[in-house]
Design a protein around this motif. Structure first.
Motif, PDB file in Angstrom:
ATOM      1  N   ALA A   4      10.486 -11.278  17.950  1.00 25.67           N
ATOM      2  CA  ALA A   4      10.079 -10.011  17.350  1.00 25.67           C
ATOM      3  C   ALA A   4      11.299  -9.126  17.178  1.00 25.67           C
ATOM      4  CB  ALA A   4       9.053  -9.303  18.235  1.00 25.67           C
ATOM      5  N   GLN A   5      11.410  -8.494  15.992  1.00 24.11           N
ATOM      6  CA  GLN A   5      12.537  -7.627  15.696  1.00 24.11           C
ATOM      7  C   GLN A   5      12.007  -6.241  15.367  1.00 24.11           C
ATOM      8  OE1 GLN A   5      15.852  -8.540  15.725  1.00 24.11           O
ATOM      9  NE2 GLN A   5      15.196 -10.514  16.516  1.00 24.11           N
ATOM     10  N   ARG A  22      19.235  -8.464   6.289  1.00 19.99           N
ATOM     11  CA  ARG A  22      18.999  -7.463   5.249  1.00 19.99           C
ATOM     12  C   ARG A  22      17.509  -7.285   5.000  1.00 19.99           C
ATOM     13  NH1 ARG A  22      23.146 -10.602   4.186  1.00 19.99           N
ATOM     14  NH2 ARG A  22      21.993 -12.087   2.905  1.00 19.99           N
ATOM     15  N   ARG A  23      16.775  -8.391   4.886  1.00 21.59           N
ATOM     16  CA  ARG A  23      15.328  -8.277   4.648  1.00 21.59           C
ATOM     17  C   ARG A  23      14.619  -7.714   5.871  1.00 21.59           C
ATOM     18  NH1 ARG A  23      16.128 -13.534   1.606  1.00 21.59           N
ATOM     19  NH2 ARG A  23      16.198 -12.832  -0.562  1.00 21.59           N
ATOM     20  N   ARG A  24      15.039  -8.119   7.054  1.00 25.57           N
ATOM     21  CA  ARG A  24      14.459  -7.560   8.285  1.00 25.57           C
ATOM     22  C   ARG A  24      14.654  -6.053   8.326  1.00 25.57           C
ATOM     23  NH1 ARG A  24      18.125  -8.791  12.993  1.00 25.57           N
ATOM     24  NH2 ARG A  24      19.157  -7.034  11.977  1.00 25.57           N
ATOM     25  N   ASP A  25      15.858  -5.590   8.010  1.00 32.25           N
ATOM     26  CA  ASP A  25      16.146  -4.158   8.060  1.00 32.25           C
ATOM     27  C   ASP A  25      15.392  -3.388   6.973  1.00 32.25           C
ATOM     28  OD1 ASP A  25      17.799  -4.684  10.187  1.00 32.25           O
ATOM     29  OD2 ASP A  25      19.671  -4.499   9.039  1.00 32.25           O
ATOM     30  N   GLY A  28      11.938  -3.016   8.209  1.00 35.73           N
ATOM     31  CA  GLY A  28      11.945  -2.030   9.282  1.00 35.73           C
ATOM     32  C   GLY A  28      12.036  -0.613   8.746  1.00 35.73           C
ATOM     33  N   ALA A  29      12.725  -0.445   7.627  1.00 39.25           N
ATOM     34  CA  ALA A  29      12.886   0.893   7.041  1.00 39.25           C
ATOM     35  C   ALA A  29      11.568   1.473   6.559  1.00 39.25           C
ATOM     36  CB  ALA A  29      13.885   0.839   5.887  1.00 39.25           C
ATOM     37  N   PRO A 196       0.005  -2.946   7.525  1.00 39.46           N
ATOM     38  CA  PRO A 196       0.333  -1.533   7.362  1.00 39.46           C
ATOM     39  C   PRO A 196       1.838  -1.282   7.250  1.00 39.46           C
ATOM     40  CG  PRO A 196      -0.109  -1.986   9.666  1.00 39.46           C
ATOM     41  CD  PRO A 196      -0.370  -3.274   8.923  1.00 39.46           C
ATOM     42  N   THR A 197       2.208  -0.319   6.439  1.00 38.20           N
ATOM     43  CA  THR A 197       3.577   0.183   6.432  1.00 38.20           C
ATOM     44  C   THR A 197       3.550   1.546   7.136  1.00 38.20           C
ATOM     45  OG1 THR A 197       3.219   1.189   4.250  1.00 38.20           O
ATOM     46  CG2 THR A 197       4.217  -0.999   4.318  1.00 38.20           C
TER      47      THR A 197
END
Length: 201
Positions: A4-5, A22-25, A28-29, A196-197
């Motif tokens: 989990a990140q 990059r996609r993970r961040d 996360g954004a 959800p975002t």
């Protein structure tokens, strides 16, 4: 092993079929906590396959492969830099990177990014095209850029979110898609899958 990140301690709500930071961040954004589910698929283009069909196929394949290791909705994505209909992959060495950057210098090219999300609503997907204009880049700048190591694992040999941002005169389309994930389209697909975002706590 799925890891989990998240910048906070939150249960993941999405499996990301990629090891891309990059996609993970980017996810996360927008408040999406992910579990990393890296996949290993053949990324060889099919003879005669268009660039748009290529990135869409890889995004679907990644999502399907990642879903095998998780019960969560799973996202796969792929990005291609396209010049005059030709896909520019990641440079294999300095000479290859120099050739690609010279070809991009002083003109525009396309960046195609496909995203696919599998989940309760089935397989949902979108492909985004962004036009990127590069200023003239000198051979000295290309050499200095290569020595930073940034181009080594980047499609087209550059990272718009990094040092190469100084080469980009303008873009028409989605900046986040050039980085690796079109957030507007991704958020809409995630919503349709019940993910959800803006998950802030």
């Amino acid at each position: 092993m799925i890891e989990a990140q998240s910048s906070q301690v939150r249960d993941p709500v999405l499996c990301l079929a990629s090891a891309s930071p990059r996609r993970r961040d980017l996810l996360g954004a927008i408040g999406v906590s992910v579990a990393l589910c890296p996949v290993d698929i053949d990324e060889t283009p099919i003879p005669g396959e268009s660039a748009q069909a290529y990135v869409a196929r890889l995004a679907r394949s990644k999502a399907e492969a990642g879903a095998v290791s998780s019960d969560l909705p799973t996202l796969g994505s792929d990005t291609a830099v396209v010049l005059d209909g030709t896909i520019l992959g990641k440079p294999v060495d300095e000479a290859h990177a120099r050739a690609m950057l010279r070809s991009l210098s002083g003109r525009s090219h396309q960046v195609l990014t496909a995203v696919a999300v599998t989940g309760p609503a089935g397989m949902l997907e979108a492909t985004v095209s962004t036009e990127v204009w590069m200023r003239d880049i000198t051979d000295e700048e290309i050499g200095a850029y290569w020595r930073t190591s940034e181009p080594e694992d980047k499609a087209g040999g550059y990272a718009i979110q990094g040092l190469a941002s100084v080469f980009v005169a303008r873009i028409e389309g989605s900046h986040s898609a050039v980085v690796g994930l079109p957030l507007f389209e991704t958020a809409r697909l995630l919503a349709r899958q019940g993910v959800p975002t803006w998950q802030l706590s």
